[in-house]
Design a protein around this motif. Structure first.
Motif, mmCIF file in Angstrom:
data_model
loop_
_atom_site.group_PDB
_atom_site.id
_atom_site.type_symbol
_atom_site.label_atom_id
_atom_site.label_comp_id
_atom_site.label_asym_id
_atom_site.label_seq_id
_atom_site.Cartn_x
_atom_site.Cartn_y
_atom_site.Cartn_z
ATOM 1 N N VAL A 368 0.820 -1.201 0.000
ATOM 2 C CA VAL A 368 0.000 0.000 0.000
ATOM 3 C C VAL A 368 0.857 1.255 0.000
ATOM 4 N N TRP A 369 2.077 1.193 0.580
ATOM 5 C CA TRP A 369 2.902 2.403 0.613
ATOM 6 C C TRP A 369 3.466 2.767 -0.760
ATOM 7 N N THR A 370 3.347 1.876 -1.740
ATOM 8 C CA THR A 370 3.723 2.262 -3.111
ATOM 9 C C THR A 370 2.607 3.061 -3.770
ATOM 10 N N LYS A 371 1.422 3.095 -3.127
ATOM 11 C CA LYS A 371 0.276 3.841 -3.668
ATOM 12 C C LYS A 371 -0.144 4.993 -2.750
ATOM 13 N N LEU A 372 0.586 5.168 -1.652
ATOM 14 C CA LEU A 372 0.245 6.174 -0.640
ATOM 15 C C LEU A 372 1.487 6.997 -0.338
ATOM 16 N N SER A 373 1.397 8.304 -0.458
ATOM 17 C CA SER A 373 2.557 9.132 -0.144
ATOM 18 C C SER A 373 2.839 9.100 1.353
ATOM 19 N N PHE A 374 4.090 9.298 1.722
ATOM 20 C CA PHE A 374 4.436 9.323 3.141
ATOM 21 C C PHE A 374 3.728 10.486 3.831
ATOM 22 N N ALA A 375 3.612 11.605 3.117
ATOM 23 C CA ALA A 375 2.928 12.772 3.684
ATOM 24 C C ALA A 375 1.468 12.458 3.989
ATOM 25 N N ALA A 376 0.824 11.641 3.144
ATOM 26 C CA ALA A 376 -0.568 11.269 3.395
ATOM 27 C C ALA A 376 -0.681 10.381 4.629
ATOM 28 N N ALA A 377 0.279 9.469 4.801
ATOM 29 C CA ALA A 377 0.279 8.614 5.994
ATOM 30 C C ALA A 377 0.451 9.460 7.254
#
Length: 489
Positions: A368-377
């Motif tokens: 999922v982190w390949t589809k979610l920016s770190f900033a969004a997390a």
């Protein structure tokens, strides 16, 4: 508590040597990751529960020394505040019915400790922030007797050079100056450990970072501090501000905070330790006699004490841990996101959800982190801390969703699948994930119950301090019942 230190007085030469030794430890650790055999064949999970002590009026009881003497169990230790204790739950494997045995053992141990505390005029409370804690309680003898804590306090204020501003917006904004790290002692958490291999560390840490927002939304239990209603999980922002070594100018320059979500997905545990050494000056530069290079060359496992001590003063919400047990090194992800409480079954449910989700997320073909920016997390994390079950979270494929929708539609089946892969028995999965489902369906976590109860008590005519004390009395009754918080009236 962390390792005790022998002295809080460090010379400039001592600090220079400590920096050299930390870098040496980091180099040896890099070699070990490539060459050494880490212990991960039988992964173990661990749990730490930080608790508060209160008196008969449900106000903080500064008696942890006497209570710990009565408990006389090495699993219980001091924490920063004299009204805090910590319970270290022995590690154990996850499969089968072991979680049910763990729940029973934790309850029995806490009940025995409560009986000993009662003999000293105190009671044990598992909660994110003690709602009856007020500024007057954090003057004078608030700190546990420990060289480490005093040295940590002194080092933070030496680095900062001025008092710390606690400024938290919320329904009832709080702003005050503090000349010690005393407010940090208000933050009591549950920490979850998972032993992993070097090859699997990065994907488990990344998965834990993804999960931090949903974890907090479900588990928030800290809405009050110093009588003010603030965030659903005020502990997150309070801990960050109470240990901040940066003056405003350093914040403007982009210097990283010591309480840190991070800033990127990682490819190795080395990324985190290397960042720690590169970005953060030492707070407790205590030296040992170990030569890690010589230890490794001799075929022994270096303890890397300086690197571990330095790592222990950088408060990532998901912290990398290097440890040595019975002469063998191992690595752990230490999840520090969740508050303590409200009940043992609630904490067991939080743990089951976490371990199940971690297994599924870390083993996906396209993580999922390949589809979610770190900033969004990170945004999810802070939104959940501030708003709890009313937060708006972003999830790939769903867009912006509420925590209940995310959990019920997406995450519960993933947690179930993950626990199945761990070999966790069906009755265990049903018991604990049923609690998570109940929380999502009712929208009631510890923070929601606390706020609604205080509001009802104030509507009946109680002033805020009395309402907080009465709410805490009712909370403790229900805590001992071990009925999950979403069922509390």
């Amino acid at each position: 508590m962390g390792e005790e230190v022998k002295s809080g007085d460090f010379s400039r030469a001592h600090r220079r040597e400590y920096r050299r030794k930390v870098q040496l430890c980091l180099d040896v650790f890099e070699t070990m990751l490539a060459q050494s055999s880490f212990d991960f064949d039988r992964p173990l999970t661990g749990m730490e529960i930080e608790c508060n002590l209160v008196d008969s009026g449900y106000l903080p009881a500064m008696r942890n020394s006497e209570v710990l003497t009565s408990i006389a169990d090495p699993a219980y230790q001091t924490e920063l505040g004299a009204y805090n204790i910590e319970f270290n739950v022995p590690p154990r494997p996850l499969p089968g019915r072991s979680a049910l045995d763990l729940e029973s053992d934790v309850r029995a141990s806490l009940n025995a400790a409560e009986a000993k505390a009662d003999g000293n005029g105190a009671h044990i409370v598992m909660i994110g922030i003690l709602p009856t804690l007020m500024p007057e309680h954090l003057s004078g003898g608030w700190m546990s007797k420990s060289t480490r804590y005093q040295a940590l306090n002194d080092s933070i204020f030496t680095a900062r050079g001025e008092d710390i501003l606690i400024d938290i917006a919320g329904p009832e904004r709080l702003s005050l100056q503090t000349e010690s790290i005393a407010p940090e002692s208000a933050c009591t958490s549950m920490q979850l450990h998972l032993q992993v291999s070097p090859a699997d560390f990065a994907k488990n840490w990344n998965a834990a970072q993804v999960l931090a927002g949903p974890q907090l939304a479900l588990g928030a239990n800290s809405p009050y501090f110093f009588g003010h209603q603030l965030w659903s999980e005020t502990r997150i922002e309070l801990f960050a501000q109470a240990t901040d070594t940066r003056a405003d100018e350093l914040k403007t320059q982009g210097v990283r905070p010591r309480v840190w979500f991070g800033e990127r997905w990682i490819t190795s545990i080395f990324d985190l330790f290397e960042e720690n050494v590169r970005y953060f000056p030492s707070l407790l530069p205590e030296l040992t006699d170990e030569d890690p290079v010589a230890e490794l060359a001799a075929g022994r496992t270096p303890k890397l004490a300086e690197l571990r001590l330095h790592n222990g003063t950088i408060y990532r919400w998901n912290r990398p841990v290097y440890d040595v047990v019975d002469g063998r090194p191992h690595l752990r992800v230490e999840n520090r996101v969740l508050p303590a409480g409200p009940t043992v079954i609630d904490m067991m449910a939080n743990a089951a959800f976490y371990y199940g989700m971690l297994r599924t997320l870390s083993e996906e073909d396209r993580p999922v982190w390949t589809k979610l920016s770190f900033a969004a997390a990170e945004h999810n994390f802070h939104s959940a801390a501030q708003h709890g079950m009313d937060a708006t979270l972003y999830w790939p494929g769903l867009g912006e969703v509420t925590p209940d929708e995310l959990v019920l539609r997406q995450l519960l089946p993933m947690a179930e699948a993950g626990l199945q892969r761990w070999g966790v028995a069906a009755e265990v999965r049903d018991r604990y994930l049923g609690v998570i489902e109940g929380r999502a369906k009712t929208g009631r976590n510890g923070a929601v119950w606390q706020v609604s109860t205080v509001t009802a008590l104030q509507d009946r005519g109680l002033a805020r301090p009395e309402a907080l004390a009465e709410m805490l009395r009712l909370y403790c009754q229900r805590m001992h019942s071990n009925e999950p918080v979403h069922t509390w009236d």
